[in-house]
Design a protein around this motif. Sequence first.
Motif, PDB file in Angstrom:
ATOM      1  N   ALA A  85      24.653  47.278  42.645  1.00 51.38           N
ATOM      2  CA  ALA A  85      24.296  48.199  41.567  1.00 51.38           C
ATOM      3  C   ALA A  85      25.462  49.074  41.133  1.00 51.38           C
ATOM      4  CB  ALA A  85      23.120  49.081  42.005  1.00 51.38           C
ATOM      5  N   LEU A  86      26.423  49.317  42.014  1.00 51.81           N
ATOM      6  CA  LEU A  86      27.521  50.221  41.683  1.00 51.81           C
ATOM      7  C   LEU A  86      28.610  49.514  40.881  1.00 51.81           C
ATOM      8  CD1 LEU A  86      28.515  53.120  42.072  1.00 51.81           C
ATOM      9  CD2 LEU A  86      29.691  52.364  44.131  1.00 51.81           C
ATOM     10  N   THR A  87      29.073  48.359  41.354  1.00 50.94           N
ATOM     11  CA  THR A  87      30.190  47.661  40.706  1.00 50.94           C
ATOM     12  C   THR A  87      29.723  46.597  39.727  1.00 50.94           C
ATOM     13  OG1 THR A  87      30.290  46.006  42.464  1.00 50.94           O
ATOM     14  CG2 THR A  87      31.611  47.999  42.753  1.00 50.94           C
TER      15      THR A  87
ATOM     16  N   LEU B 206      33.394  56.088  41.001  1.00 56.92           N
ATOM     17  CA  LEU B 206      34.038  55.738  39.743  1.00 56.92           C
ATOM     18  C   LEU B 206      35.167  54.722  39.972  1.00 56.92           C
ATOM     19  CD1 LEU B 206      34.766  58.176  36.898  1.00 56.92           C
ATOM     20  CD2 LEU B 206      36.657  56.821  37.752  1.00 56.92           C
ATOM     21  N   VAL B 207      35.913  54.893  41.060  1.00 55.41           N
ATOM     22  CA  VAL B 207      36.997  53.947  41.389  1.00 55.41           C
ATOM     23  C   VAL B 207      36.418  52.568  41.687  1.00 55.41           C
ATOM     24  CG1 VAL B 207      38.815  53.418  43.056  1.00 55.41           C
ATOM     25  CG2 VAL B 207      38.569  55.748  42.189  1.00 55.41           C
ATOM     26  N   LEU B 208      35.325  52.525  42.436  1.00 55.95           N
ATOM     27  CA  LEU B 208      34.703  51.236  42.745  1.00 55.95           C
ATOM     28  C   LEU B 208      34.204  50.555  41.472  1.00 55.95           C
ATOM     29  CD1 LEU B 208      32.729  52.188  45.974  1.00 55.95           C
ATOM     30  CD2 LEU B 208      34.684  50.655  45.838  1.00 55.95           C
ATOM     31  N   ARG B 209      33.624  51.334  40.549  1.00 52.49           N
ATOM     32  CA  ARG B 209      33.180  50.757  39.277  1.00 52.49           C
ATOM     33  C   ARG B 209      34.372  50.191  38.499  1.00 52.49           C
ATOM     34  NH1 ARG B 209      30.012  55.692  38.890  1.00 52.49           N
ATOM     35  NH2 ARG B 209      27.840  55.247  39.425  1.00 52.49           N
ATOM     36  N   ALA B 210      35.504  50.891  38.578  1.00 57.97           N
ATOM     37  CA  ALA B 210      36.704  50.410  37.887  1.00 57.97           C
ATOM     38  C   ALA B 210      37.168  49.073  38.460  1.00 57.97           C
ATOM     39  CB  ALA B 210      37.819  51.453  37.997  1.00 57.97           C
ATOM     40  N   PHE B 211      37.130  48.930  39.781  1.00 55.60           N
ATOM     41  CA  PHE B 211      37.475  47.643  40.389  1.00 55.60           C
ATOM     42  C   PHE B 211      36.532  46.554  39.900  1.00 55.60           C
ATOM     43  CE2 PHE B 211      40.365  49.792  43.176  1.00 55.60           C
ATOM     44  CZ  PHE B 211      41.199  48.803  43.688  1.00 55.60           C
TER      45      PHE B 211
ATOM     46  N   PHE C 214      37.743  43.169  37.894  1.00 54.94           N
ATOM     47  CA  PHE C 214      37.422  41.822  38.372  1.00 54.94           C
ATOM     48  C   PHE C 214      36.713  41.016  37.293  1.00 54.94           C
ATOM     49  CE2 PHE C 214      37.438  43.265  43.039  1.00 54.94           C
ATOM     50  CZ  PHE C 214      38.719  42.753  43.220  1.00 54.94           C
ATOM     51  N   LYS C 215      35.715  41.635  36.639  1.00 53.62           N
ATOM     52  CA  LYS C 215      34.937  40.905  35.643  1.00 53.62           C
ATOM     53  C   LYS C 215      35.814  40.507  34.442  1.00 53.62           C
ATOM     54  CE  LYS C 215      30.300  42.301  35.412  1.00 53.62           C
ATOM     55  NZ  LYS C 215      29.827  41.104  35.925  1.00 53.62           N
ATOM     56  N   LYS C 216      36.823  41.296  34.145  1.00 52.69           N
ATOM     57  CA  LYS C 216      37.669  41.027  32.985  1.00 52.69           C
ATOM     58  C   LYS C 216      38.761  40.017  33.287  1.00 52.69           C
ATOM     59  CE  LYS C 216      40.583  43.321  29.528  1.00 52.69           C
ATOM     60  NZ  LYS C 216      41.100  44.626  29.026  1.00 52.69           N
ATOM     61  N   PHE C 217      39.345  40.065  34.487  1.00 51.15           N
ATOM     62  CA  PHE C 217      40.559  39.284  34.742  1.00 51.15           C
ATOM     63  C   PHE C 217      40.360  38.074  35.652  1.00 51.15           C
ATOM     64  CE2 PHE C 217      42.255  43.380  33.368  1.00 51.15           C
ATOM     65  CZ  PHE C 217      43.259  42.979  32.504  1.00 51.15           C
ATOM     66  N   LEU C 218      39.229  37.975  36.349  1.00 50.82           N
ATOM     67  CA  LEU C 218      39.034  36.784  37.174  1.00 50.82           C
ATOM     68  C   LEU C 218      38.755  35.581  36.286  1.00 50.82           C
ATOM     69  CD1 LEU C 218      36.975  37.882  40.305  1.00 50.82           C
ATOM     70  CD2 LEU C 218      39.439  37.548  40.073  1.00 50.82           C
TER      71      LEU C 218
ATOM     72  N   VAL D 218      47.328  42.542  39.237  1.00 49.10           N
ATOM     73  CA  VAL D 218      46.267  42.974  38.325  1.00 49.10           C
ATOM     74  C   VAL D 218      45.665  44.289  38.798  1.00 49.10           C
ATOM     75  CG1 VAL D 218      43.899  42.459  37.632  1.00 49.10           C
ATOM     76  CG2 VAL D 218      45.670  40.740  37.327  1.00 49.10           C
ATOM     77  N   VAL D 219      45.388  44.384  40.102  1.00 51.36           N
ATOM     78  CA  VAL D 219      44.833  45.620  40.652  1.00 51.36           C
ATOM     79  C   VAL D 219      45.807  46.776  40.443  1.00 51.36           C
ATOM     80  CG1 VAL D 219      44.223  46.790  42.804  1.00 51.36           C
ATOM     81  CG2 VAL D 219      43.332  44.500  42.332  1.00 51.36           C
TER      82      VAL D 219
END
Length: 600
Positions: A395-397, A447-452, A456-460, A496-497
Amino acid sequence: MDNVILQRKKERPLRFGRPPVLAERYSVRARSEDRKLPTKANLVENLRVRCVELREQLHDTRDVSLVPGILMRQLIVEYADYFEPSEIREVIIYIGQLEKLAGVDPLTQALNRNMFDRDLARVWTQLDREKHERVEDKGTVIAIVDIDFFKRVNTRGGLPAGDIALQEVVKLMKHVFRRATDDMYRYGGEEFALILRNTNAEHASLLLENFRELVQRNLADRVLARMPEGIEKTQLRNVPVTVSIGFASRADQKNPILWFDQADAALYSVKRNGRNAVERFVDGMEMNPQVASQQRRDTRAQGPVIDDISIQALLQHLPSIPQDDPHIYAEYTRRQDERQGQSAVLVHGDPREGMRSVLLRLAQRVAPAELFEKNTFQAIERSIFYIDQFAHIDALTLLPNTLALEIEKKRVWSEMQRQGHTYGLILMDIDFFKRINDTHGHSVGDLVLRAFGRVFKKFLRRNEFAARIGGEEFVVLVELNQQHNFPYVLERLRSVVEEEVMKVVMRMCADQGLSVQFDREAFTATIAGIVLAPTPEIVGSGTAQRTMYQVMPFDKAKTSVARALNYGKGFPGTEDPAHVPGYQTSRSGSEGRNRWVIAT
C-alpha cells in the motif's frame, strides 16, 4: 460416549523465564443438546448492522477499500430470502477470508500498514463522536514498537533469523495484548504499532513494560529454537534481542496524524536514551523537526465524498475488469461446468471461488436478468478483483508485495526448469534508511519509500519484476539474455536510484509543503545479485526422454544474495572466507554504501 465431547485445550505459556512450552491436554465436557447455531434472522441482522458501521466509516474516512465489504454484505441482506442459514454462515466466512487477504501481513499474520491507517481514522472518528455524545472516555493509546538493532539479527543469523524474530515478536504481543479492543499491526520492516482501546496511560505503561521484559527474556531463545537445520547459529547466540517502545494517549490533538507523531517522538526519546525501554509522550518532549515546524495536515478525508451507498453508486468507485460485460454470467457458468465432478468448494478453500459459487447458486434461484439489472454480478466480481489486487500490492510503494513475489517466484522457477531460461535475483537495501527516519520522522521516511516505488515503476523494463519485501528492502527478478550482461543490469539500477530518487523526493516534498534539508547523496542503495543459470539434465528413457533443468532453490539463492549484500554494506564478520563465497564488486560507491555486489 455420544453425549460427551473431547475438548482439546492448550496450557497458557509462562510470561517470563524459560521460553514458553505449549502442552496439550484434553478434558471431557457434556454435550449440550440446547446449543443452537444463530438463526437466519440473527445472521442477517448482524450483516445489516455491520453494513451500517462500514457505511459510517466510508462517509467519515472516504476510504474506498471499504466498498467491497459493503457490497458483498448488501448482496446477502438484499437476497436473504433465497439463502439457507448454512449458506449465509458460509458466505460470512468467505467475506472474512477475503477481507483478511487485503488486511493481514503474510509473514507475521499481524494486521498490515493499510489496516492501521484505516483503523486509526476509524478510532479517531469514533472517539470524536463519543466525546460529542458525552460518553465516558476510558482512554485510548497508540504505541510504536521497534526491534533494537534488527540489522544485527539479519546480518549474523541471515534472513531466516530476521523473519523468525518478527513472527515471534507478534506471538509474544498476542500473548500480552489479548483483549478484543487491542489491535496490533506490522507498520514497517521491524516496526509494529498498537491501538489499545479502553486503556488509560498507567495501564498501558504496565502492559507495555511486561511485553518489553517478555521480549528481553524470551525472544532470543525462541529464535534460536526455530532456526532451520544447517544454518550456523554461533554468531546469533550472543546477540541480545530487545525492543524500544513509545506511546501516547489521545488528548486534544488536531488530527490522528499528530497523535501518531507523538508516539513516534516518545519512541525516539527511548532510542536517544539507550533503547530497551518504554516511554510515554509528555508535553515538552522534543518532537521531530518536521512535526514541530509545521501544522500537520489531516490526511484522512482525501477520497471522494460517498453519500449514495446503492450498488450502482458504489460500483463507480471500484476499477473495471476485463470480464465486466454482459457475458459475465456465461463466465460464471463456464467455471461451474469446469468444477463438475469435483467436490464442492469448502469453507477453507479459495474464498474467491467460494463467493462465485454462492452467486451462481443465487442465479439459479433468481432470474439472472434481475441480477444483471441490479448489477449484482458486476458488484461481486469487481469486489473480488479489487481485494485480490489490493492483497498483492504494497500500500505504501504501490509495488508488488511478498504475496505477489511468491506467485512470480513460482512462475519464474517453473519457466527455468522447463525451458532453461536464465534469471538474475537481486536484493536491494536503501542505504542508512534508519538515519532518515530518525532525523526526519516516519512521514518523510514513508515519502522516500514512495519515491523508490515511483522510480521502479518508471524505469524498470518489461523483463524486470520488483517487489518490496521489508522496511527498506526490495527484490528484483530479471530475465537475462546473456550472463555477462548482469553487471550492467546492476550498475543501471544503482545509477537510476542515485540520479532519480532525490529528484522525486524533492518534488514530493514541495507538493506537500515540506521544507526538508537532505544530504546531497542521501538516497542511494546497496545492491547484491546472483545469476541463476539452469543446468540441463536428461530425464526419462526412450521416446519419453526429455530435457529438464536443475535450478538453485529460491531460499538458497536468497540466502547467498543476502550474504553478498551484508558483504557489500561492510558488516562485521562477513569477510570471513568460511562463510562468504567470492564476490565481484562494483567500482562505484564506497564500502557500506551505493555499490553492487555479485555472488559468484
